[in-house]
Design an enzyme around this catalytic site. Structure first.
Site, mmCIF file in Angstrom:
data_model
loop_
_atom_site.group_PDB
_atom_site.id
_atom_site.type_symbol
_atom_site.label_atom_id
_atom_site.label_comp_id
_atom_site.label_asym_id
_atom_site.label_seq_id
_atom_site.Cartn_x
_atom_site.Cartn_y
_atom_site.Cartn_z
ATOM 1 N N ASP A 297 -2.991 -18.077 0.301
ATOM 2 C CA ASP A 297 -3.956 -18.773 -0.578
ATOM 3 C C ASP A 297 -4.659 -19.892 0.186
ATOM 4 O OD1 ASP A 297 -1.460 -19.997 -0.470
ATOM 5 O OD2 ASP A 297 -1.373 -20.544 -2.584
ATOM 6 N N TYR B 160 0.820 -1.209 0.000
ATOM 7 C CA TYR B 160 0.000 0.000 0.000
ATOM 8 C C TYR B 160 0.861 1.269 0.000
ATOM 9 C CZ TYR B 160 -4.687 -1.919 0.941
ATOM 10 O OH TYR B 160 -5.902 -2.532 0.859
ATOM 11 N N ASP C 120 -12.367 -9.073 4.319
ATOM 12 C CA ASP C 120 -13.615 -9.030 3.536
ATOM 13 C C ASP C 120 -14.163 -10.443 3.377
ATOM 14 O OD1 ASP C 120 -13.450 -6.245 3.044
ATOM 15 O OD2 ASP C 120 -14.205 -6.511 1.002
ATOM 16 N N LYS D 46 2.999 -15.277 2.524
ATOM 17 C CA LYS D 46 3.273 -15.994 1.272
ATOM 18 C C LYS D 46 4.780 -16.234 1.236
ATOM 19 C CE LYS D 46 1.903 -17.588 -2.776
ATOM 20 N NZ LYS D 46 1.054 -18.781 -2.922
ATOM 21 N N ASP E 274 -6.424 -7.024 4.243
ATOM 22 C CA ASP E 274 -7.554 -6.375 3.569
ATOM 23 C C ASP E 274 -8.440 -7.432 2.931
ATOM 24 O OD1 ASP E 274 -9.062 -4.223 2.466
ATOM 25 O OD2 ASP E 274 -8.055 -4.560 0.550
HETATM 26 C C1 IPM Z 1 -10.375 -1.023 4.072
HETATM 27 C C2 IPM Z 1 -10.586 -0.393 2.718
HETATM 28 C C3 IPM Z 1 -9.407 0.498 2.407
HETATM 29 C C4 IPM Z 1 -8.176 -0.378 2.333
HETATM 30 C C5 IPM Z 1 -9.575 1.335 1.136
HETATM 31 C C6 IPM Z 1 -10.824 2.186 1.176
HETATM 32 C C7 IPM Z 1 -8.377 2.189 0.861
HETATM 33 O O1 IPM Z 1 -10.793 -1.373 1.756
HETATM 34 O O2 IPM Z 1 -10.258 -0.280 5.061
HETATM 35 O O3 IPM Z 1 -10.330 -2.249 4.151
HETATM 36 O O4 IPM Z 1 -7.892 -0.987 1.301
HETATM 37 O O5 IPM Z 1 -7.480 -0.464 3.348
HETATM 38 MN MN MN Z 2 -10.895 -3.407 2.530
#
Ligand code: IPM
Ligand code: MN
Length: 371
Positions: free
Chosen positions: A220, A141, A248, A188, A244
């Site tokens: 993975d 990032y 999710d 990884k 990240d």
């Molecule tokens: C999160 C979001 C952010 C990230 C974005 C909005 C930059 O997806 O907080 O998980 O990738 O960290």
């Molecule tokens: Mn995110």
């Protein structure tokens, strides 16, 4: 307790879900005799619209002058192809970096009332309780970025130092000590040098925590295990990008991404935000789930040692889920339960935990005096 809270609602559904978190905090302040004051500031697309940059200096100053930051969501499709590469997301990334918020903690739980909402099988997810420690100010990032002038080449550098790994690893192990005493490092290491540095550093550091067991998973495989058998996880420790993605994915366990809160902490500052995005299509419709924002407020309370208060917020959330006072992403059992009504119910429960069923019918009919 007196707390100065910077409120950065951001874009899309950010403002409406953050409002509900504030309702919950105000109800807590009233019940427990705390003084919470709020200062609002722009971040993201709204900040670009109002002042040309996604994180104005004024916003940063408001944050630095506060005890905690309550953050909504960020992003607006109108900036997807913006000239000059100004994007709302840069506001959040800069804020994390400038405030030194190196550890992002994302708890993932399966709520009993929602087991049917997950596409995963009930027995596999009942009882899931994971705490993801995602490194937040390093890795791909924040490494050097480059795009060639003719646009035919691009590069993002992934970098980590021992210090960056150690400081979050300590937090993850400390958390594991208070939980089931297991840390899984997701990396990884069969391919990446940075991952090998993570393994070496974390293996060494683990000796300070002899009661905690440490294991390793390639990302993975971890992605697969998260769906196959999420109960194997206690604390997951991982770098920025993997965290990240895996968080999710983990939100599927709870049944909706609208449920997952997070805390981003550093040595000095702390920020609390839902893990979801700005969901632009839903803006202003009253359908955004405010639970992630409200649970982020509960993490804020916990951060300041207000454990009873945090617990009460969580109880209120569970009650709303049990009664089906939920937004449409959770297949509401009742008509017209809006974002705001969920917030009203939760604030009301905080004020009258024993009285809530009665008030609920009022809220449901739109007759409650607290609306
Ligand atoms: C999160 C979001 C952010 C990230 C974005 C909005 C930059 O997806 O907080 O998980 O990738 O960290
Ligand atoms: Mn995110």
């Amino acid at each position: 307790m007196k707390l100065k809270i910077a409120v950065l609602p951001g874009d899309g559904i950010g403002p409406e879900v953050t409002d509900q978190a504030i309702k919950a905090l105000n109800a807590i302040a009233l019940e427990f005799d705390h003084k919470f004051s709020y200062k609002h500031a722009d971040v993201g697309a709204i900040a670009i619209d109002n002042s040309g940059v996604p994180l104005p200096d004024e916003t940063l100053n408001v944050c630095k002058d506060s005890d905690a930051i309550l953050f909504g969501a960020i992003g607006d499709p109108k900036y997807d192809n913006a000239k000059g590469n100004i994007r709302p997301e840069q506001g959040l990334l800069k804020l994390r970096k400038e405030m030194g918020l190196f550890a992002n903690i994302r708890p993932v739980k399966a709520f009993d009332a929602l087991l049917d909402f997950s596409p995963l099988k009930k027995p596999n997810i009942k009882g899931v309780d994971i705490s993801i420690y995602r490194e937040l100010t390093g890795g791909i990032y924040f490494g050097k970025k480059e795009t060639s002038e003719d646009g035919t080449y691009a590069s993002d550098l992934c970098e980590y130092s021992v210090v960056e790994i150690e400081r979050i690893a300590h937090l993850a192990f400390k958390s594991a000590m208070a939980r089931s005493k297991k840390v899984t490092l997701v990396d990884k290491a069969n391919v990446l040098d940075t991952s090998r540095l993570w393994r070496k550093t974390v293996t060494k550091l683990a000796k300070n925590y002899p009661e905690v067991s440490l294991d390793f998973l390639y990302v993975d495989n971890a992605a697969m295990q998260m769906i196959l058998n999420p109960k194997q996880f206690d604390v997951i420790l991982t770098e920025n990008m993997f965290g990240d993605i895996i968080s999710d994915e983990a939100s599927v366990i709870g049944g909706s991404i609208g449920l997952l809160p997070s805390a981003s902490v550093g040595d000095t500052y702390a920020l609390f935000e839902p893990i979801h995005g700005s969901y632009p299509q839903a803006t202003g419709q009253g359908i955004a789930n405010p639970i992630a924002a409200i649970l982020s407020a509960s993490m804020l309370l916990e951060h300041f040692g207000l454990y009873d208060e945090a617990e009460l917020v969580k109880d209120a959330v569970e009650k709303s889920l049990k009664l089906g006072i939920t937004t449409p992403d959770l297949g509401t059992k009742h008509d017209k339960i809006t974002t705001s009504k969920v917030g009203d119910f939760i604030a009301d429960y905080i004020s009258n935990p024993n009285d809530s069923n009665r008030n609920f019918s009022n809220i449901h009919l739109g007759q409650s005096t607290i609306i």
